[in-house]
Design a protein around this motif. Structure first.
Motif, mmCIF file in Angstrom:
data_model
loop_
_atom_site.group_PDB
_atom_site.id
_atom_site.type_symbol
_atom_site.label_atom_id
_atom_site.label_comp_id
_atom_site.label_asym_id
_atom_site.label_seq_id
_atom_site.Cartn_x
_atom_site.Cartn_y
_atom_site.Cartn_z
ATOM 1 N N UNK A 1 0.913 -1.127 -0.104
ATOM 2 C CA UNK A 1 0.079 -0.062 -0.360
ATOM 3 C C UNK A 1 0.923 1.250 -0.122
ATOM 4 N N UNK A 2 1.891 1.071 0.660
ATOM 5 C CA UNK A 2 2.772 2.353 0.772
ATOM 6 C C UNK A 2 3.301 2.665 -0.506
ATOM 7 N N UNK A 3 4.002 1.609 -1.210
ATOM 8 C CA UNK A 3 4.739 1.746 -2.591
ATOM 9 C C UNK A 3 3.661 2.342 -3.627
ATOM 10 N N UNK A 4 2.324 1.582 -3.452
ATOM 11 C CA UNK A 4 1.681 2.048 -4.675
ATOM 12 C C UNK A 4 1.086 3.590 -4.434
ATOM 13 N N UNK A 5 0.909 3.741 -3.014
ATOM 14 C CA UNK A 5 0.360 5.315 -2.651
ATOM 15 C C UNK A 5 1.570 6.103 -3.138
ATOM 16 N N UNK A 6 2.960 5.855 -3.173
ATOM 17 C CA UNK A 6 3.940 6.856 -3.678
ATOM 18 C C UNK A 6 3.875 6.985 -5.139
ATOM 19 N N UNK A 7 3.502 5.928 -5.715
ATOM 20 C CA UNK A 7 3.502 5.838 -7.259
ATOM 21 C C UNK A 7 2.322 6.565 -7.882
ATOM 22 N N UNK A 8 1.286 6.580 -6.958
ATOM 23 C CA UNK A 8 0.186 6.998 -7.618
ATOM 24 C C UNK A 8 -0.740 5.871 -8.234
ATOM 25 N N UNK A 9 -0.731 4.685 -7.614
ATOM 26 C CA UNK A 9 -1.066 3.707 -8.527
ATOM 27 C C UNK A 9 -2.301 2.781 -7.479
ATOM 28 N N UNK A 10 -3.145 2.356 -8.194
ATOM 29 C CA UNK A 10 -3.990 1.716 -7.434
ATOM 30 C C UNK A 10 -3.616 0.315 -6.992
ATOM 31 N N UNK A 11 -3.354 -0.176 -5.862
ATOM 32 C CA UNK A 11 -2.881 -1.346 -5.488
ATOM 33 C C UNK A 11 -3.863 -2.592 -5.788
ATOM 34 N N UNK A 12 -5.008 -2.183 -5.867
ATOM 35 C CA UNK A 12 -6.004 -3.283 -6.228
ATOM 36 C C UNK A 12 -5.832 -3.892 -7.919
ATOM 37 N N UNK A 13 -5.265 -3.077 -8.435
ATOM 38 C CA UNK A 13 -5.019 -3.575 -9.700
ATOM 39 C C UNK A 13 -3.847 -5.045 -9.983
ATOM 40 N N UNK A 14 -3.276 -5.126 -8.777
ATOM 41 C CA UNK A 14 -2.418 -6.132 -8.603
ATOM 42 C C UNK A 14 -2.513 -7.073 -7.587
#
Length: 405
Positions: A183-196
């Motif tokens: 969640x922290x990684x995807x939040x920094x990248x601006x990516x939806x974590x649920x896509x993966x």
């Protein structure tokens, strides 16, 4: 007879009331005063000694268990100091990017290099469809072209991850460890974590992770249990860089469309080797005739396909070069998210592990009376990952302190 004055009778003799002297009108009048001491209270009769209170029967004695004392909680131990690469995984507001993924230069380069494989596969599929389906050969070709969409089909991805890569779903404990970091990684990248989807590889000796298909991120149990959450985040950010840049789906798509050509090449090579060996058994002249025939066939194929087979022979080296570039881009993606020090630490650990493994192999070779072979130049050209020194060198811009302007 003369009368005498009446004398007062003795019984009636009373002193005369004495009249107070006249009071001076200038003095205030005198008020009566009470007695000097209050009168004593009347004496009551003594009731005598008091009777003792009546004795009541006492209940029989019973053994009463005293209540258990509450256990004193132990004093809280001093929390262990956090790792230098520990990061906070507290939930916060997430700003998602409009474009979740794209195809960068390395992804497009991978597709371009696979183009000769694709055209060769198209020829192979066309010939097989013509032999099997006859006039409906276009149906077989169309079905093969549409089959590439399975790369983005979730059930197909899961099957490939489970069968080809040996991945599995995480346990609840493993997911509770992975999810906050992801969640922290995807939040920094601006990516939806649920896509993966997060998967696990049973490997307790190798520090590694993988970006598979279009939506799968796998990590080894060694990395999951041995790395602090900051370094684990750096590994996951690296794999996310492969997904965001389109490296994973481009490689898988190119491999899928190149599969018919690869199978045809292996079949032709197997038949050629068997034919040459059989001809060599009977006579050297027959061997030369078969070799000449195969040479003519190869030349005709290369001429007919406009040199595509030659490009196919050079494709592995070009794909390896593109793969090394993709790794550097994924490192840059992780560094841009703030994980450069963590990723550098992971690379140092991987380098030390490689050095230790090479040292053990050298000792084993020395015990066997042989020498450990040096890595050839051809093997370096076919390596899909750059060496650790190269990767650390490209991380230096993010590791150097930036002076305020």
């Amino acid at each position: 007879m003369p009368t005498s004055p009446n004398l007062p009778d003795s019984a009636d003799q009373r002193p005369e009331a004495q009249t107070p002297p006249p009071q001076d009108p200038r003095q205030p009048p005198a008020y009566p005063t009470g007695p000097a001491q209050p009168p004593a209270p009347p004496a009551y009769p003594d009731p005598g000694p008091l009777a003792p209170p009546p004795a009541y029967p006492r209940p029989p004695a019973q053994h009463v268990t005293p209540p258990a004392q509450p256990a004193i909680p132990p004093r809280p131990a001093t929390p262990a100091p956090l790792h230098a690469h520990h990061i906070s995984t507290d939930q916060r507001r997430v700003h998602l990017k409009a474009h979740q993924r794209h195809a960068d230069a390395t992804a497009l380069g991978s597709l371009l290099i696979h183009l000769p494989h694709f055209l060769s596969s198209l020829v192979v599929v066309g010939l097989v469809s013509l032999l099997v389906l006859g006039g409906l050969a276009f149906v077989g070709i169309l079905a093969w072209l549409l089959s590439g969409l399975l790369v983005f089909h979730r059930p197909t991805e899961k099957t490939l991850a489970r069968r080809l890569l040996g991945l599995r779903h995480p346990t609840p404990e493993e997911f509770s460890r992975l999810a906050p970091v992801w969640q922290e990684v995807t939040a920094r990248a601006g990516v939806d974590a649920q896509n993966y989807e997060l998967w696990i590889e049973e490997n307790d000796t190798d520090l590694n992770a993988v970006a598979a298909a279009g939506h799968i991120v796998g990590v080894t149990t060694f990395a999951l249990h041995r790395l602090p959450n900051g370094e684990l985040a750096a590994v996951l950010a690296h794999e996310l860089g492969h997904h965001v840049g389109g490296h994973a789906w481009a490689s898988l798509l190119g491999y899928w469309y190149a599969l018919p050509a690869r199978l045809a090449y292996r079949v032709i090579r197997f038949l050629a080797v068997v034919t040459l060996r059989v001809a060599a058994v009977f006579s050297s002249l027959g061997f030369l005739v078969i070799a000449l025939f195969l040479g003519i066939f190869a030349f005709a194929t290369i001429t007919t396909l406009y040199g595509l087979p030659l490009l196919i022979l050079a494709a592995p080296y070009a794909l390896a070069a593109v793969g090394r570039r993709a790794e550097l881009r994924a490192d840059q993606h992780a560094a841009a998210l703030g994980f450069a020090p963590m990723l550098a630490s992971v690379l140092h650990q991987m380098h030390e592990a490689d050095q230790a493994a090479r040292h053990q192999a050298a000792l084993a070779a020395r015990a066997a009376g042989t020498r450990l072979p040096e890595e050839s130049a051809m093997a370096k050209l076919l390596a899909t990952h750059p060496d650790h020194h190269t990767r650390l060198h490209h991380l230096q811009p993010w590791l150097q302190p930036r002076h305020p302007r």
